[in-house]
Design a protein around this motif. Structure first.
Motif, PDB file in Angstrom:
ATOM      1  N   CYS A 145       1.104   4.115  -3.032  1.00  0.00           N
ATOM      2  CA  CYS A 145       0.777   5.515  -2.777  1.00  0.00           C
ATOM      3  C   CYS A 145       2.010   6.421  -2.813  1.00  0.00           C
ATOM      4  CB  CYS A 145       0.079   5.660  -1.428  1.00  0.00           C
ATOM      5  SG  CYS A 145      -1.581   4.949  -1.379  1.00  0.00           S
ATOM      6  N   SER A 198      -6.304   1.997  -8.004  1.00  0.00           N
ATOM      7  CA  SER A 198      -5.868   3.244  -8.641  1.00  0.00           C
ATOM      8  C   SER A 198      -4.629   3.008  -9.497  1.00  0.00           C
ATOM      9  CB  SER A 198      -5.576   4.296  -7.564  1.00  0.00           C
ATOM     10  OG  SER A 198      -4.994   5.454  -8.140  1.00  0.00           O
ATOM     11  N   TYR A 199      -3.671   2.263  -8.958  1.00  0.00           N
ATOM     12  CA  TYR A 199      -2.435   1.950  -9.686  1.00  0.00           C
ATOM     13  C   TYR A 199      -2.753   1.135 -10.941  1.00  0.00           C
ATOM     14  CZ  TYR A 199       2.278   0.027 -10.437  1.00  0.00           C
ATOM     15  OH  TYR A 199       3.485  -0.347 -10.975  1.00  0.00           O
ATOM     16  N   ALA A 207      -0.043   6.019  -7.285  1.00  0.00           N
ATOM     17  CA  ALA A 207      -1.496   5.879  -7.192  1.00  0.00           C
ATOM     18  C   ALA A 207      -2.091   7.135  -6.553  1.00  0.00           C
ATOM     19  CB  ALA A 207      -1.852   4.643  -6.373  1.00  0.00           C
ATOM     20  N   ASP A 208      -3.329   7.438  -6.896  1.00  0.00           N
ATOM     21  CA  ASP A 208      -4.034   8.580  -6.316  1.00  0.00           C
ATOM     22  C   ASP A 208      -4.685   8.132  -5.010  1.00  0.00           C
ATOM     23  OD1 ASP A 208      -5.495  10.771  -5.640  1.00  0.00           O
ATOM     24  OD2 ASP A 208      -6.663  10.867  -7.485  1.00  0.00           O
ATOM     25  N   CYS A 209      -4.072   8.500  -3.886  1.00  0.00           N
ATOM     26  CA  CYS A 209      -4.530   8.014  -2.591  1.00  0.00           C
ATOM     27  C   CYS A 209      -5.151   9.109  -1.726  1.00  0.00           C
ATOM     28  CB  CYS A 209      -3.364   7.361  -1.842  1.00  0.00           C
ATOM     29  SG  CYS A 209      -2.679   5.924  -2.698  1.00  0.00           S
ATOM     30  N   LYS A 210      -5.523  10.235  -2.328  1.00  0.00           N
ATOM     31  CA  LYS A 210      -6.105  11.335  -1.547  1.00  0.00           C
ATOM     32  C   LYS A 210      -7.401  10.904  -0.872  1.00  0.00           C
ATOM     33  CE  LYS A 210      -6.465  14.291  -4.922  1.00  0.00           C
ATOM     34  NZ  LYS A 210      -5.896  13.531  -6.040  1.00  0.00           N
ATOM     35  N   GLN A 262      -7.284   9.248   2.759  1.00  0.00           N
ATOM     36  CA  GLN A 262      -6.720   9.973   3.881  1.00  0.00           C
ATOM     37  C   GLN A 262      -7.830  10.238   4.908  1.00  0.00           C
ATOM     38  OE1 GLN A 262      -3.403  10.339   4.024  1.00  0.00           O
ATOM     39  NE2 GLN A 262      -3.433   9.266   2.054  1.00  0.00           N
ATOM     40  N   ALA A 300      -5.901   1.736  -3.261  1.00  0.00           N
ATOM     41  CA  ALA A 300      -4.621   2.131  -3.847  1.00  0.00           C
ATOM     42  C   ALA A 300      -4.220   1.210  -4.991  1.00  0.00           C
ATOM     43  CB  ALA A 300      -3.538   2.142  -2.770  1.00  0.00           C
ATOM     44  N   LEU A 354       0.824  -1.203   0.000  1.00  0.00           N
ATOM     45  CA  LEU A 354       0.000   0.000   0.000  1.00  0.00           C
ATOM     46  C   LEU A 354       0.863   1.259   0.000  1.00  0.00           C
ATOM     47  CD1 LEU A 354      -2.528   1.769   0.554  1.00  0.00           C
ATOM     48  CD2 LEU A 354      -2.421   1.010   2.934  1.00  0.00           C
ATOM     49  N   ASP A 355       1.864   1.293   0.870  1.00  0.00           N
ATOM     50  CA  ASP A 355       2.736   2.462   0.932  1.00  0.00           C
ATOM     51  C   ASP A 355       3.526   2.636  -0.361  1.00  0.00           C
ATOM     52  OD1 ASP A 355       1.868   3.134   3.453  1.00  0.00           O
ATOM     53  OD2 ASP A 355       3.487   2.127   4.492  1.00  0.00           O
ATOM     54  N   HIS A 405      -8.030   0.062   2.338  1.00  0.00           N
ATOM     55  CA  HIS A 405      -7.166   1.114   1.788  1.00  0.00           C
ATOM     56  C   HIS A 405      -6.256   0.563   0.689  1.00  0.00           C
ATOM     57  CE1 HIS A 405      -7.553   3.945   5.542  1.00  0.00           C
ATOM     58  NE2 HIS A 405      -8.692   3.735   4.925  1.00  0.00           N
TER      59      HIS A 405
END
Length: 473
Positions: free
Chosen positions: A404, A437-438, A410-413, A416, A434, A400-401, A430
């Motif tokens: 993001c 998104s990726y 990746a778009d992780c907004k 949050q 992510a 995940l980290d 989460h």
């Protein structure tokens, strides 16, 4: 979404991005209870084309062993149950069997193990008392021929050898087997630095208990998991629970140092109406997800997380002469004409890009029992990339980290705190956001939904509370 210190993140990402230095192997059981199979020479070509490096036979047929000569494929041969009594009572028979079926072919044919019988304890001919004497005589014969350092002995057991298996921590061997047979057999395996062969079929447990066992749990798909009240360990797959039950039963006899080889496992692609769960899609999901786990070095169980495991899938072909329900004739990875029953990759080196498995590759137009009339290797329709809970929270967090971070992009907004997709606030949710998104950012390219086994593709939208995920088409 929690943050990790940079040094910890780098360590974890090295584990996520690259396969472990040591990983298990995936082999196949080459059964021949059929009248329409290709000759052994063509079968060997098929094995090589698929990158299959291990094969287990149910006998020691000389034509097959000759065909496997000088191929580099590692071979397990079997002393059939019918010959157990002869090997047990006649040391000369055991020696002759080793001479004619092992020494005559080794080392050109890389025979590295002998299965002494198969599921002896459930054979209706009451052969249990022959097993240990046969193993000892065969071991003495190997030693006499100076083959004992290269070739191991074991005997595949069914899970019916367990008195109980749930929860895994409470498992034990049947009282009629534990002291008379299992303990001395485990002692022999320890002395010879061998392994215990286990035939494990989550399909049977699921079929018999589908009302209480989640299909996702049986197929290595994301699920909420089951906690073993005795050990406190959490299980995300029925396969892990079955293998840990065997480990716990061995531990109860003070044998904690013997590896397990899964000598048979699989899922049928077709079954009778009452065989719940049999079908192309489920067979592809079970075998594909298991192969990916093993070959990426992520096959440890909750009880033995660092223990890589070797697995033999059952079976290479559909075998049309096998008795019993329809499923018995439909465990094959291939039809007798050598076409795949469903599309999964069986090695890290086939297909030009490493091991990639998406479940919908095995999904076509489904019929009865979830079967498929025509399977495609191309994916169509909407698709999402989701987190694989079986990878564990630590690996999910690291992936995940990465997704993001700057390298992933990746778009992780939206995950949050306070954002639209922050709830549910779990690593799995989460990570799913992510990863998806990726995946979509990469145009759903092959391998972009993988993260070393922490993610896979689905064709139905994942449940994310009030948050919806974009899908490519």
């Amino acid at each position: 979404m929690g943050a990790l210190p940079l040094c910890s993140l780098l360590v974890l990402l090295s584990a996520v991005t690259f396969p472990a230095a040591e990983s298990g192997s995936v082999g196949v059981n080459y059964g021949r209870v059929a009248n329409n199979l290709p000759p052994a020479t063509k079968v060997v070509d098929l094995l090589k084309s698929q990158g299959i490096t291990h094969v287990k036979l149910y006998d020691a047929d000389p034509s097959v062993l000759r065909a496997l000569s000088n191929t580099g494929i590692r071979v397990v041969v079997t002393l059939p149950n019918e010959q157990l009594s002869s090997a047990a009572f006649r040391p000369s028979f055991a020696l002759s069997w080793i001479q004619h079926n092992v020494a005559a072919f080794h080392p050109s044919t890389l025979i590295y193990a002998i299965a002494v019988g198969n599921e002896v304890f459930v054979d209706p001919r009451n052969l249990t008392s022959f097993l240990l004497p046969a193993m000892r005589n065969l071991r003495a014969s190997l030693s006499r021929l100076s083959l004992d350092s290269n070739i191991k002995l074991s005997s595949p057991i069914a899970l019916t050898a367990l008195e109980s298996s749930y929860p895994p921590s409470s498992a034990s061997f049947r009282p009629d087997l534990a002291e008379p047979v299992i303990r001395p057999m485990l002692d022999l395996l320890r002395q010879t630095q061998s392994f215990l062969m286990v035939n494990a079929y989550p399909f049977f447990a699921y079929e018999a208990n589908s009302a209480v066992i989640s299909q996702d749990y049986a197929l290595f798909r994301p699920n909420t998991g089951i906690v073993d009240a005795g050990s406190g360990l959490k299980y995300y797959s029925l396969f892990d629970a079955q293998i840990d039950a065997v480990y716990a039963a061995m531990s109860a006899l003070k044998f904690d140092d013997i590896p397990v080889v899964v000598s048979e496992t699989g899922w049928p692609s077709k079954g009778d109406a009452k065989e719940i769960g049999a079908g192309f899609a489920n067979a592809a999901a079970y075998n594909g997800n298991l192969v990916r786990r093993v070959l990426t070095g992520n096959a440890g169980t909750p009880l033995r997380p660092k223990a890589d495991i070797d697995v033999f899938l059952f079976a290479l072909f559909n075998e049309n002469l096998k008795p019993g329900p329809t499923s018995e004739r439909n465990y094959g990875l291939f039809y007798p004409n050598e076409e795949k029953v469903y599309d999964i990759e069986l090695s890290l080196n086939v297909g030009g890009g490493g091991l990639r498995w998406n479940e919908e590759r095995g999904r076509g137009s489904t019929g009865a029992n979830g079967g498929s009339a025509g399977l495609s290797t191309r994916t169509t329709g909407e698709k999402w990339c989701v987190a694989n809970a079986a990878a564990g929270k630590e690996r999910l967090q690291a992936a995940l980290d990465y997704a993001c971070g700057p390298a992933g992009g990746a778009d992780c907004k939206e995950i949050q705190p306070g954002a639209a997709c922050y709830e549910p606030n779990t690593v799995e949710a989460h990570a799913t956001f992510a990863f998806n998104s990726y995946y979509q950012k990469k145009g759903r390219a092959d391998g972009s939904c993988y993260f070393a086994g922490a993610a896979y593709v689905v064709s139905e939208p994942p449940k994310m509370g009030k948050c919806s995920l974009p899908a490519g088409a």
